[in-house]
Design an enzyme around this catalytic site. Structure first.
Site, PDB file in Angstrom:
ATOM      1  N   HIS A 141       5.221   5.732  11.663  1.00  0.00           N
ATOM      2  CA  HIS A 141       4.918   5.516  10.331  1.00  0.00           C
ATOM      3  C   HIS A 141       3.397   6.645  10.105  1.00  0.00           C
ATOM      4  O   HIS A 141       2.693   6.767  10.220  1.00  0.00           O
ATOM      5  CB  HIS A 141       4.352   4.478   9.940  1.00  0.00           C
ATOM      6  N   ARG A 146      11.091   4.137   3.441  1.00  0.00           N
ATOM      7  CA  ARG A 146      10.689   2.945   4.515  1.00  0.00           C
ATOM      8  C   ARG A 146      12.476   2.232   4.788  1.00  0.00           C
ATOM      9  O   ARG A 146      12.950   1.905   3.637  1.00  0.00           O
ATOM     10  CB  ARG A 146       9.944   2.819   3.628  1.00  0.00           C
ATOM     11  N   LYS A 178      27.102  -4.308  -3.075  1.00  0.00           N
ATOM     12  CA  LYS A 178      28.146  -3.855  -2.808  1.00  0.00           C
ATOM     13  C   LYS A 178      28.729  -3.057  -1.495  1.00  0.00           C
ATOM     14  O   LYS A 178      29.646  -3.490  -1.691  1.00  0.00           O
ATOM     15  CB  LYS A 178      28.759  -3.367  -4.223  1.00  0.00           C
ATOM     16  N   ARG A 190       0.665  -0.883  -0.419  1.00  0.00           N
ATOM     17  CA  ARG A 190      -0.521   0.362   0.280  1.00  0.00           C
ATOM     18  C   ARG A 190       0.750   1.241  -0.209  1.00  0.00           C
ATOM     19  O   ARG A 190       0.782   1.933  -0.749  1.00  0.00           O
ATOM     20  CB  ARG A 190      -1.040   0.085   1.440  1.00  0.00           C
ATOM     21  N   THR A 191       1.599   1.488   0.883  1.00  0.00           N
ATOM     22  CA  THR A 191       2.410   2.683   0.823  1.00  0.00           C
ATOM     23  C   THR A 191       3.070   3.116   0.293  1.00  0.00           C
ATOM     24  O   THR A 191       2.936   3.564  -0.286  1.00  0.00           O
ATOM     25  CB  THR A 191       3.151   2.721   2.132  1.00  0.00           C
TER      26      THR A 191
END
Length: 1827
Positions: free
Chosen positions: A1655, A1627, A1606, A1578-1579
């Protein structure tokens, strides 16, 4: 179980009853609604499987087989059952009738006959109708079908099987010897001959006949093909084919045999004629008779020899129904004149036969003479009197009947003139009558119209009692005679016979019929004497009154005197009746034409016994508990009475029937169309008013077509194959001090009609229709009360439900209520089933499908559980309603109109759904506040849609309306207006869309539910409707656009309520959030008012808060009606109230165009309307109410739908707003109208009150509406219009004496000039003491009068002073002006009886004109000064025509000629009268070339207007949001409450733009980087979608394919991405990581979640969702469930919520509770927090239930996770304990914590929450990027 198998293989499954045997035979149907014992024992049904089309069979059981006179069985037609089997819809398990000794089931068992119930008999009937009679077999389950062979009865001689074996003599002493040949004779044929003095010898079918053995020969009916009776034919030939035969009479098979004897031919019919309503026309006279028939063969009339002629012809299929010899005494008929079962219209044929026998014996010739009719002259111009304002007892049904009458006259090309001041009606609209006068229906005004218009005919029976009384008066005054106006239809002399009790009784005695013992009295003394003679209790009624006005029961002399004294105020004559309380009340609607053709269209039975007015009763049609004898006894009496009274047209007759015997009394006859006529029309589909109007023109009934089948005659009696229940609607809670008892006086304000194929189905549907909040026969509404069962109230039916639920027996309830046991058993069925259902309410999915089907069949609804969950189950099981037609003929003929209802008792649809329609939802039941004006809107909408070329569907269930007329729309669904039913229809029809804005509030209430199921709603989006209806959203919107409103607040405890009132200052308006137990709105002036109100009327609580707003006194209220298109307002109509603000707009006097509003205010109003229209994106109609005071305007409310004043402003100002709105809604281009100025006339709309009906109700105007109707008149100024409008409500201009009683000092002073004016006009003024003192001081001559003092009786010595009471009782005053101390709006709650109340109440009870408002008093007196008496008629002001008059230029040479007008020559003189050289343009104009012939494509309707795609490139950011521009969004702690509020407003606007499909280019050219180090659906998707919808683009960064592999650090990755993008969304699983990364970032960064940390965007969208769903966040209780330890969503949300006044509750597993730091932070903000162990405990007070998943990824070991998993799961069962308005939220993804079944619950908001995420993120991106 068993099945009926037809020869073509079709199978009908059902339940077996009667004998358990498999049989076969010929399948036939019979359409009679009564008479199953007679039919089953009729030998003509030998070897036939009989299907009864009426679905409810066995109601009155089976009587005992006893012998009556002549030793013939009293009840049966032969000694046993002859039918092979019986097929029915529903068998009655509990019959109820005084004559019944066993049930139908038992009787069939005894006789060895099987029966099958639960069959869709309509489907079976249609099959037989289309394919012809078929062979069939009834096969019991377990028997192989092939073992039972088809048996064709036509191949056998059935007559031989049923005929007697040896002769038998009946009535041996008879003087005429009749020999009856038994081919299968019905006992009643023998009885009819014996009763007329014949000795009857019954002989076998093949008995050799000898002329010497008899004086006359009778040939009976019988089964099968007549060709098999060769022997009988030979025997008959010897008797008939001679020179001088003895008289012969044949019936049915006897008729066919006689025809074969003389050489004619017979043939087998397709499916025969079987029923009780076959119309047969007599050849000589053209008279049409209703006959009972049962035959499958017919005689071919073309094969008759010479000297023979047809005697009767069937009007429907034109088959021959009888033959007669030209001069020999030989005749026969195909039908059954001996009836049993059925009508006895032609039983006199037995007299004709026996007279012929007598004449032959005596040697005299028979006389034949035909009845000659006088020629009837057609009128050319007819005046129709309407019924005026809607009042209790005389409501919308007269709009319906008047409209039908006008249509009928127009078809005959007759000019129509209507007088009706009720502006809200359809009949007063353009396009119906040629001319409408909006004037009082009084003899004075009607005379002026007659003088002006010179009509030659007048209809008096279409306007209720008002029109009737006016017509009687005009006749008495000689006006009609003077101007040569004929009364069409029933003559005034006949009307007076029915209205004057004494004459009526005498008239009934002339024909040996009995009226309930009753005496007429002209004085109180006479009434007392009459009551003594009749014996108490007695019923008092006033003559010449409608709906039982001024009536009641008196049990003693004291009660009698009180009642009678009041009645004499309304009338000169009162009736004292013997009480027949507890008898059944039965009603018949009768139609008769000028040629004496007579039919009964419908009979109805009141469920409530006699003693309750029909208008107050629950009524069922057809009657359910009458047997054939009673049904036809009352039918024949009705016809006899109507003929004797000479009624032409339609009338109704009411009977009292003894429930223990056949004794009956006639109660009354109404010689006009009545409420029950409207009900009967809708119940049967027979258009009574239309037919009555045609008959009034002298058209014979047989010449009219049945408008539903289009092929059969209107001279027939409808047969129903369904059951109809009518339930009244009361609104007694609106009135103060009114008694809730119901009785002989009517109090209901509306009624509903429900249709079903079982009583239970129709009954529960009707209860839901009356009140949309009721789920049916609900036992929880009222407690059991024996007193309420005995003395009925408006809620008695629910007391009955409670009593049945509590285990009261049917017999005990019968004793208490006297409601027939049959109905009580049916109600018991509902309760029993309800109890069974309770066992499944833990989990609906465990319910077996057959139980779910039974719920619906018993009339239950999906609301029996969680509505959407039940709906889903029902659809999965394919339990869907079927659509059935009402066709008036029980499927015997095809129907052409689509008059439909839904039922669960059926297997097939009666129609197919091929074409697309537009669906319009009607207004539902008439109630106070929603009445005929909404019907006008709905009808206007359908008419306009039809003009535009669309096909229409109407959904409505109100029998009083024009919208439910059979010819108004393409499809009429006569069914509930509820989400469930509208959705069912929508899914079947799949229409182009639904229009909800035309039916008042009811359709608006279901807008959101329909919208959420993806229905296409045409017009304004339901989201916006919600924005206008949700207080919080609307208020916020007004604040946003800077429009002021009175201050208000929603409060849930008394203390804070008082605090608020003190802050804003009293007075305050208090309204419960939803009306509980009738607690209405009120105005509080002091703390004690408020306290009293909040404690007594409304229990204030969290669940039921109250809304309190500042009440503005002395202000002007303004109503605005408008139409907009996509937010652009195109028409505005403004009306002002005469009364001060505070009087409900429905009770206010409205003036349009507004007279007292200055230019500046006008402009301001316009700008407010434009702003609100734009903000709500209105497409279609809307209405605003504003308050103006000291040049300030405040908005009180806005309705996004039509309003009560739409018809008034449309007709007064000459722009049809509904037509305009309809065009806009359908996407047509329209010219803007702007502010509607009118055409120079002023309209004044005045409320019509019905206080005289409501004993004890206080006459006050306030914030609750109390008027039942309205009238409006026009004038050149408001004074003229106001006087006419007042006269229209029954007000009389005072002659000399006026009583004043004025409360406050302020009012006395304000009224001083007015009182002085009254004095100067020469009135004698009287006043109560205080008022008199004040005016005497100011030099006005006033006589003081006082109230009697209670202690007067103690001091007889002093002279009695005349007091107010004496004066009022003597009708001394011509007008009372009473202004109470309380200003407008206040309703006294105490039961203290004030003098003011007594004055007002007495004025009403004694019919004294009363004014109770100061502004109205001033206006009225001003009008009296300016105009004096009643204003004269002015054609150009008072009337409205349907034609346009075009004046031709230049001079014309006029030749004397006659031009034709609708087929009637019009002389030169008439042409002058009609106005020289007018060209009449008929209303049907040909369509313009460019008009749509087909509907425009749907895309055009749903998308924005073509050619103007608006691109929004810039949103105005609020100054509050400046601090966020260019900033990182890392934590919820950044936001202030103002910022959130503004952010939400931006999100709300963006949401609406996205939903309207507007393209947004706000962030064109901008790039967003999406960096997700953790999985997300969703986000990530909503951020990406948000950016793209704003016109920007997205760069995705994925950890697994990037340099992170890397070893690149997070900081470096972020810095790199900030080179490419304008904003970064990040996120990361590690708490605090985002904050760290932001330090290295040059671009704004948005935190999309950092592990178990924060959030912020999720918290914002959660609060936005709460706000969108519930309107506000303040005051809510929010319960968080699940993993509160790891859930970052709940952490941010809890922090953010501390900005609001809320309560938090936590439900979590032991080790997963909310972290301490969060709990401490929340506590520091002063917010209450509570912990619970289960969802159920926390649920009852919860407003928002916030569920979260147990997060597997945050656990170290699997065991720990398993221990917590699955503890808290939300199921539909748990949801039953939640509030109705709660919302369930979840940040998603879910695992198992919300069961999938909850998804269909309307409270489940989690997917809407996910969608909101996109809008919030759009708002954030736009803000952060500074756009």
């Amino acid at each position: 179980m068993a099945s009926l198998v037809l020869e073509d293989g079709t199978t009908f499954k059902g339940r077996l009853f009667g004998a358990s045997a498999s049989v076969s035979g010929e399948v036939v149907f019979q359409t009679g609604m009564v008479g199953y014992p007679e039919a089953l024992t009729d030998p003509s049904y030998k070897s036939q499987i009989l299907t009864l089309t009426y679905p409810l069979i066995g109601n009155y059981g089976v009587p005992s087989d006893e012998d009556g006179e002549f030793g013939i069985s009293k009840w049966f037609e032969s000694s046993r059952i002859h039918a092979t089997a019986l097929i029915v819809g529903e068998l009655s398990q509990n019959p109820s009738h005084w004559s019944s000794v066993k049930s139908l089931d038992q009787w069939l068992k005894e006789q060895g006959i099987p029966g099958l119930e639960g069959v869709d008999t309509r489907c079976l009937t249609k099959k037989i109708r289309e394919k012809g009679t078929m062979l069939g077999k009834l096969v019991v389950e377990g028997t192989p079908a092939e073992n039972i062979l088809f048996d064709n009865p036509d191949s056998r001689n059935l007559v031989k099987e049923v005929s007697v074996k040896k002769p038998r003599v009946y009535n041996p002493d008879g003087n005429l010897r009749i020999l009856a040949v038994d081919c299968g004779i019905k006992y009643n044929q023998i009885r009819c001959l014996c009763q007329r003095g014949a000795q009857v010898t019954l002989v076998p079918w093949d008995y050799p006949l000898d002329v010497c053995d008899f004086d006359g020969l009778f040939i009976s009916n019988g089964p099968g093909d007549p060709q098999h009776c060769k022997k009988t034919i030979e025997n008959l030939r010897k008797i008939v084919c001679v020179e001088n035969p003895k008289p012969v009479f044949g019936i049915c098979l006897g008729h066919q045999l006689l025809s074969l004897v003389i050489g004619a031919e017979t043939y087998k019919m397709k499916y025969g004629n079987r029923g009780h309503n076959q119309p047969c026309v007599h050849k000589g006279t053209g008279r049409c008779f209703i006959t009972s028939q049962n035959h499958g063969f017919a005689v071919d009339p073309k094969t008759l020899p010479k000297d023979w002629d047809v005697l009767f012809t069937n009007s429907n299929d034109h088959t021959s129904e009888g033959i007669i010899h030209h001069h020999k005494p030989l005749f026969s008929v195909q039908f059954h004149p001996e009836h049993m079962a059925g009508p006895a219209d032609l039983v006199s044929l037995f007299d004709v036969f026996l007279d012929a026998v007598r004449d032959f014996k005596m040697g005299t010739a028979n006389k034949s003479g035909y009845f000659l009719f006088k020629e009837f002259v057609r009128p050319r111009k007819v005046l129709i009197l309407g019924s005026g304002g809607l009042s209790i007892g005389q409501a919308g049904e007269f709009d319906y009947s008047g409209s039908q009458a006008i249509k009928a006259l127009k078809e005959e090309n007759i000019q129509t003139i209507l007088i009706n001041p009720n502006i809200a009606t359809v009949q007063t609209s353009k396009g119906l009558a040629d001319k409408v006068y909006f004037l009082p229906i009084t003899p004075e005004y009607v005379t002026q119209v007659i003088k002006n218009e010179r009509p030659d005919g007048v209809l008096l029976t279409f306007g209720g009692q008002t029109a009737l009384n006016c017509g009687v008066e005009l006749t008495k005054q000689g006006v009609l005679e003077k101007y040569n106006v004929r009364v069409l239809g029933t003559q005034v002399s006949s009307i007076e016979m029915t209205e004057d009790r004494k004459i009526f009784v005498e008239k009934m005695e002339e024909i040996n019929e009995h009226v309930a013992p009753s005496e007429a009295a002209m004085s109180v003394e006479q009434a007392v004497a009459a009551a003594e003679r009749l014996g108490y209790p007695v019923l008092i009624r006033s003559a010449f009154a409608l709906g039982g006005l001024g009536s009641g029961f008196a049990n003693s002399k004291e009660e009698l005197i009180t009642l009678v004294t009041q009645s004499f105020a309304h009338t000169s004559q009162v009736l004292v009746d013997k009480s027949l309380k507890g008898w059944k009340e039965i009603e018949y609607e009768v139609v008769r034409d000028a040629f004496d053709n007579c039919i009964t269209v419908c009979n109805m039975e009141n469920i409530d016994p006699l003693g309750i007015h029909t208008g107050e009763s629950i009524v069922v049609a057809p009657s359910q508990t009458l047997n054939d004898y009673e049904y036809n006894l009352l039918r024949n009496t009705a016809i006899k009475v109507i003929r004797h009274l000479g009624i032409v047209g339609e009338c109704n007759i009411q009977y009292a029937l003894n429930p223990e015997s056949e004794q009956y009394y006639i109660i009354e006859v109404n010689a006009r169309l009545s409420r029950s006529s409207a009900l009967a029309s809708k119940a049967t589909g027979y258009p009574l008013a239309y037919v009555a109007a045609k008959l009034g023109l002298g058209i014979p009934l047989p010449d009219l077509k049945n408008s539903v089948t289009n092929s059969t005659t209107a001279n027939f009696e409808p047969s129903l194959d369904y059951c109809v229940v009518k339930v009244p609607r009361w609104d007694l809670s609106k009135f103060l001090r009114v008694s809730t008892k119901i009785g002989s006086s009517m109090k209901s304000v509306g009624e509903v009609m429900a249709i079903g194929r079982s009583f239970e189905e129709a009954f529960q549907k009707a209860l839901r229709m009356v009140d949309e909040n009721c789920v049916g026969f609900d036992h929880t509404i009222k407690p059991v009360s024996e007193q309420e069962l005995q003395i009925p109230t408006d809620k008695r039916i629910f007391v009955l439900a409670a009593a049945l639920h509590a285990g009261y027996s049917v017999d005990h309830l019968y004793e208490l209520t006297k409601i027939d046991r049959w109905f009580l058993h049916k109600m018991q069925n509902i309760v029993n089933h309800e109890k069974l259902l309770q066992t499944y309410n833990q989990d609906e999915s465990l319910m077996p499908p057959e139980i779910a089907l039974a719920v619906q069949r018993y009339g239950g609804s999906d609301q029996s559980g969680t509505e959407l969950a039940v709906r889903k189950l029902r659809r999965n099981w394919n339990i869907l309603p079927v659509v059935k037609q009402i066709d008036t003929v029980a499927a015997e003929w095809p129907a052409h109109t689509n008059y439909l209802y839904l039922t669960y008792h059926g297997t097939e649809w009666d129609l197919s759904f091929e074409e697309s329609h537009v669906m319009v939802i009607g207004s539902g039941v008439y109630r106070i506040g929603s009445s005929v004006e909404f019907d006008w809107c709905a009808v206007g909408c359908i008419m306009e849609l039809r003009k535009m070329g669309y096909k229409t569907i109407m959904v409505n269930y109100n029998p009083e309306t024009v919208s439910t007329d059979y010819d108004m729309c393409n499809r009429l669904y006569f069914d509930e207006i509820s989400f469930e039913v509208v959705m069912d229809i929508y899914e079947m029809e799949n229409p182009e869309g639904i229009i909800l804005s035309m039916g008042g509030q009811l359709p608006n209430n279901i807008a959101m539910s329909l919208h959420r199921q993806q229905c296409r709603i045409l017009g304004t989006s339901p989201e916006f409707i919600d924005s206008a209806e949700n207080r919080f959203k609307f208020s916020r919107m007004l604040d946003t656009i800077g429009i002021s409103q009175p201050r208000w607040k929603e409060l849930s405890d008394t203390e804070s309520a008082m605090h608020f009132c003190e802050t804003v200052g009293y007075p305050c308006l208090v309204r419960p959030s939803y009306v509980l137990s009738g607690a209405a709105m009120n105005v509080a002036y002091t703390d004690s008012d408020l306290e009293k109100y909040l404690s007594s009327a409304v229990a204030v609580s969290k669940e039921h808060p109250v809304v309190i707003s500042k009440f503005i006194q002395e202000a002007k209220e303004i109503d605005v009606d408008a139409v907009a298109c996509d937010g652009v307002v195109i028409a505005i109509a403004i009306s002002e109230h005469v009364e001060n603000a505070g009087v409900h707009s429905g009770d206010a006097t409205l003036v349009t165009p507004a007279q007292d509003i200055n230019h500046k205010t006008m402009e301001r109003i316009k700008s407010i309307v434009h702003a609100i229209g734009q903000e709500l994106q209105v497409t279609g109609p809307f209405n605003l109410q504003l308050i103006a005071k000291d040049d300030q305007l405040k908005v009180i409310e806005c309705n996004v739908r039509v309003s009560r004043s739409f018809p008034f402003v449309s007709k007064t100002l000459g722009v049809d707003l509904v037509a305009l709105a309809t065009q806009v809604i359908m996407g047509e281009e329209v010219e803007p109208v702007g502010l509607m100025k009118g055409k120079g006339v002023v309209g004044v709309k005045v409320p019509q009150f019905s206080f005289s009906r409501l004993a004890g109700a206080d006459v006050v105007l306030g914030v609750e509406m109390t008027s039942t109707g309205e009238v409006a008149c026009f004038g050149e100024n408001r004074y003229e219009a106001y006087l006419k409008a007042m006269l229209s409500t029954g007000f009389k201009i005072p002659k000399k004496n006026v009583l004043l009683s004025i409360g406050s000092y302020k009012n006395k002073t304000e009224l001083l000039p007015t009182v002085q004016a009254l004095e100067s006009l020469g009135y004698n003024l009287y006043a109560s003491l205080g008022t008199a003192d004040f005016y005497t001081e100011h030099g006005v001559k006033v006589m003081a009068v006082d109230w009697p003092f209670e202690e007067e009786s103690d001091s007889p010595n002093k002279d009695k002073q005349r007091n107010i009471m004496d004066y009022l009782e003597e009708n001394h005053f011509d007008m009372v002006i009473n202004l109470s101390m309380r200003n407008s709006g206040g309703r006294r709650l105490s039961s203290f009886v004030t003098k003011g109340y007594r004055t007002r109440r007495m004025a009403v009870d004694y019919s004294v004109p009363l004014i109770i408002d100061i502004k109205c008093t001033k206006l009225f007196v001003q009008a009296l000064r300016q105009i004096g008496q009643a204003p004269p008629l002015k054609t150009h002001v008072d009337s409205m025509t349907s034609q346009k008059l075009i004046r031709l230029p230049g001079k014309f040479k006029l030749t004397l000629c006659s031009f034709y007008w609708g087929g009637h020559g019009v002389s030169f003189y008439d042409a002058i009268v009609f106005g020289i050289c007018c060209l009449f343009i008929p209303p049907e104009m040909p369509a313009a070339a460019d008009a749509y012939t087909h509907p425009p494509p749907l895309a055009r309707i749903l998308s924005p207007q073509t050619g103007q795609v608006q691109v929004v490139s810039h949103l105005q950011p609020s100054p509050f949001l400046h601090p966020l521009v260019g900033q990182h969004i890392l934590s919820v702690q950044q936001f202030t409450k103002e910022q959130m509020s503004h952010l939400f407003n931006v999100a709300h606007t963006l949401r609406l733009m996205v939903q309207k499909e507007r393209s947004l280019d706000i962030l064109k050219g901008k790039v967003m980087a999406s960096m997700f180090y953790e999985v997300s659906t969703r986000t990530s998707s909503s951020f990406a979608a948000a950016m793209q919808r704003l016109g920007g683009s997205v760069v995705h960064f994925s950890e697994c394919t990037s340099s992170t592999q890397k070893g690149e650090s997070l900081g470096d990755s972020v810095q790199t991405m900030s080179c490419y993008a304008d904003v970064i969304v990040l996120r990361h699983p590690e708490p605090g990581a985002v904050e760290k990364a932001a330090k290295h970032c040059r671009r704004p960064m948005i935190n999309a979640g950092d592990g178990v940390g924060e959030h912020p965007t999720q918290a914002l969208l959660d609060i936005f969702t709460i706000r969108e769903e519930l309107g506000t966040v303040n005051g809510m209780t929010i319960t968080m469930v699940g993993d509160l330890k790891h859930g970052r969503t709940v952490h941010s949300l809890a922090r953010l919520l501390t900005q609001y006044r809320i309560t938090l509750r936590y439900v979590a597993p032991k080790n997963l509770s909310m972290p301490v730091e969060i709990v401490d932070f929340v506590a520091s903000k002063g917010i209450k927090q509570e912990e619970f162990n289960s969802i159920e405990e926390a649920l009852p007070d919860t407003d928002v239930l916030y569920m979260t998943r147990i997060q597997k990824e945050r656990f170290v070991s699997k065991e720990d996770y398993k221990a917590c998993f699955g503890q808290f799961v939300l199921t539909p069962h748990i949801m039953t304990g939640a509030k109705r308005k709660m919302v369930v939220m979840h940040p998603l993804p879910r695992v198992n914590e919300i069961s999938v079944e909850v998804d269909t619950d309307p409270r489940a908001a989690y997917f809407r929450q996910a969608e909101n995420g996109m809008y919030i993120r759009m708002a954030l991106l736009a803000t952060v990027l500074g756009r």
